[in-house]
Motif scaffolding. Structure first.
Motif, PDB file in Angstrom:
ATOM      1  N   UNK A 205      -5.923   7.101  -0.425  1.00  0.00           N
ATOM      2  CA  UNK A 205      -5.975   8.560  -0.267  1.00  0.00           C
ATOM      3  C   UNK A 205      -6.292   8.952   1.166  1.00  0.00           C
ATOM      4  N   UNK A 206      -5.717  10.078   1.567  1.00  0.00           N
ATOM      5  CA  UNK A 206      -6.093  10.736   2.822  1.00  0.00           C
ATOM      6  C   UNK A 206      -6.078  12.230   2.538  1.00  0.00           C
ATOM      7  N   UNK A 207      -7.126  12.925   2.952  1.00  0.00           N
ATOM      8  CA  UNK A 207      -7.251  14.358   2.667  1.00  0.00           C
ATOM      9  C   UNK A 207      -6.751  15.227   3.817  1.00  0.00           C
TER      10      UNK A 207
ATOM     11  N   UNK B  66       4.696   6.593  16.936  1.00  0.00           N
ATOM     12  CA  UNK B  66       4.021   5.328  17.236  1.00  0.00           C
ATOM     13  C   UNK B  66       4.857   4.123  16.809  1.00  0.00           C
ATOM     14  N   UNK B  67       4.945   3.133  17.682  1.00  0.00           N
ATOM     15  CA  UNK B  67       5.698   1.918  17.357  1.00  0.00           C
ATOM     16  C   UNK B  67       5.186   1.253  16.082  1.00  0.00           C
ATOM     17  N   UNK B  68       3.870   1.257  15.907  1.00  0.00           N
ATOM     18  CA  UNK B  68       3.246   0.584  14.765  1.00  0.00           C
ATOM     19  C   UNK B  68       3.609   1.244  13.426  1.00  0.00           C
ATOM     20  N   UNK B  69       3.911   2.539  13.434  1.00  0.00           N
ATOM     21  CA  UNK B  69       4.115   3.269  12.182  1.00  0.00           C
ATOM     22  C   UNK B  69       5.490   3.913  12.048  1.00  0.00           C
ATOM     23  N   UNK B  70       6.310   3.832  13.067  1.00  0.00           N
ATOM     24  CA  UNK B  70       7.563   4.593  13.081  1.00  0.00           C
ATOM     25  C   UNK B  70       8.533   4.248  11.963  1.00  0.00           C
TER      26      UNK B  70
ATOM     27  N   UNK C 217       0.819  -1.203   0.000  1.00  0.00           N
ATOM     28  CA  UNK C 217       0.000   0.000   0.000  1.00  0.00           C
ATOM     29  C   UNK C 217       0.859   1.262   0.000  1.00  0.00           C
ATOM     30  N   UNK C 218       0.388   2.249  -0.754  1.00  0.00           N
ATOM     31  CA  UNK C 218       1.030   3.561  -0.802  1.00  0.00           C
ATOM     32  C   UNK C 218      -0.006   4.571  -0.319  1.00  0.00           C
ATOM     33  N   UNK C 219       0.352   5.346   0.695  1.00  0.00           N
ATOM     34  CA  UNK C 219      -0.569   6.345   1.250  1.00  0.00           C
ATOM     35  C   UNK C 219      -0.260   7.713   0.650  1.00  0.00           C
ATOM     36  N   UNK C 220      -1.274   8.306   0.026  1.00  0.00           N
ATOM     37  CA  UNK C 220      -1.167   9.628  -0.571  1.00  0.00           C
ATOM     38  C   UNK C 220      -1.923  10.618   0.310  1.00  0.00           C
TER      39      UNK C 220
ATOM     40  N   UNK D 239      -3.447   9.329   9.685  1.00  0.00           N
ATOM     41  CA  UNK D 239      -3.171   8.563  10.899  1.00  0.00           C
ATOM     42  C   UNK D 239      -4.147   7.401  11.052  1.00  0.00           C
ATOM     43  N   UNK D 240      -5.427   7.643  10.764  1.00  0.00           N
ATOM     44  CA  UNK D 240      -6.415   6.568  10.842  1.00  0.00           C
ATOM     45  C   UNK D 240      -6.069   5.441   9.863  1.00  0.00           C
ATOM     46  N   UNK D 241      -5.704   5.813   8.644  1.00  0.00           N
ATOM     47  CA  UNK D 241      -5.347   4.811   7.637  1.00  0.00           C
ATOM     48  C   UNK D 241      -4.115   4.015   8.073  1.00  0.00           C
ATOM     49  N   UNK D 242      -3.123   4.706   8.612  1.00  0.00           N
ATOM     50  CA  UNK D 242      -1.887   4.047   9.048  1.00  0.00           C
ATOM     51  C   UNK D 242      -2.130   3.077  10.199  1.00  0.00           C
TER      52      UNK D 242
END
Length: 192
Positions: free
Chosen positions: A39-41, A79-83, A12-15, A47-50
């Motif tokens: 997408x995230x606006x 955050x450990x989950x996303x760092x 996944x790629x977050x834009x 953060x929710x998507x991540x």
């Protein structure tokens, strides 16, 4: 690795951008990679998507209302989950010259100004996709190695218990030793 990744290797790629035109442009540039583009606006949506799913890379606009790109990046890295998710900051050419420094200081892996060269952006994202896949492969190999080590340790424990018997069955012990030797050399795994 080819850009045609199998379903289980898709990354996944977050834009993240508050401007619809910018999101459309990013999708046009990265669509040929055949990876899910999420997408995230806003920083909050990002953060929710991540927190819901794993991403190979985040492309993050700096100037957004509410939580800007710097604050979003700081939250990602906190955050450990996303760092460990790499962040590529994107900003307009009229941006403050200190933005690049601040972006890297916040934890960005890269920084591009708009308008960006589509080939350069695609190449940079491809590097992060490959790194993501290799990391996942290493995680799977490590899990297999741990499982293998646990299996070897369990068999060694059983062998040790038989050795403390007053009159152990030597033929059975030899069979267990041969089985352990085969387990050790057959998979080529290391003991943990």
């Amino acid at each position: 690795m080819s850009t045609e990744a199998s379903t289980d290797e898709r990354a996944n790629i977050l834009l993240v951008d508050d401007m619809e035109d910018n999101l459309i442009a990013l999708e046009a540039v990265l669509g040929s990679l055949n990876e899910p583009l999420i997408r995230a606006r806003s920083g909050e949506e990002a953060m929710k998507a991540l927190l819901r799913q794993r991403f190979a890379v985040v492309l993050l606009d700096i100037r957004m209302p509410g939580m800007d790109g710097f604050e979003t990046a700081a939250n990602i890295k906190r955050l450990d989950q996303t760092k460990d998710v790499p962040i590529i900051f994107l900003t307009g050419t009229d941006a403050d010259s200190g933005y690049a420094f601040r972006g890297y200081a916040t934890g960005a892996a890269d920084y591009l100004t708009k308008p960006f060269d589509p080939w350069v952006l695609r190449a940079k994202v491809t590097v992060f996709l490959d790194l993501h896949r290799k990391t996942r492969q290493l995680e799977r190999m490590l899990a297999q190695q741990r499982a293998h080590g646990a299996q070897v340790n369990a068999r060694l424990d059983a062998l040790e218990k038989e050795l403390v018997e007053v009159s152990p069955d030597l033929a059975a012990l030899r069979t267990q030793v041969r089985g352990l030797r085969a387990l050790m050399t057959g998979n080529g795994a290391l003991l943990t």
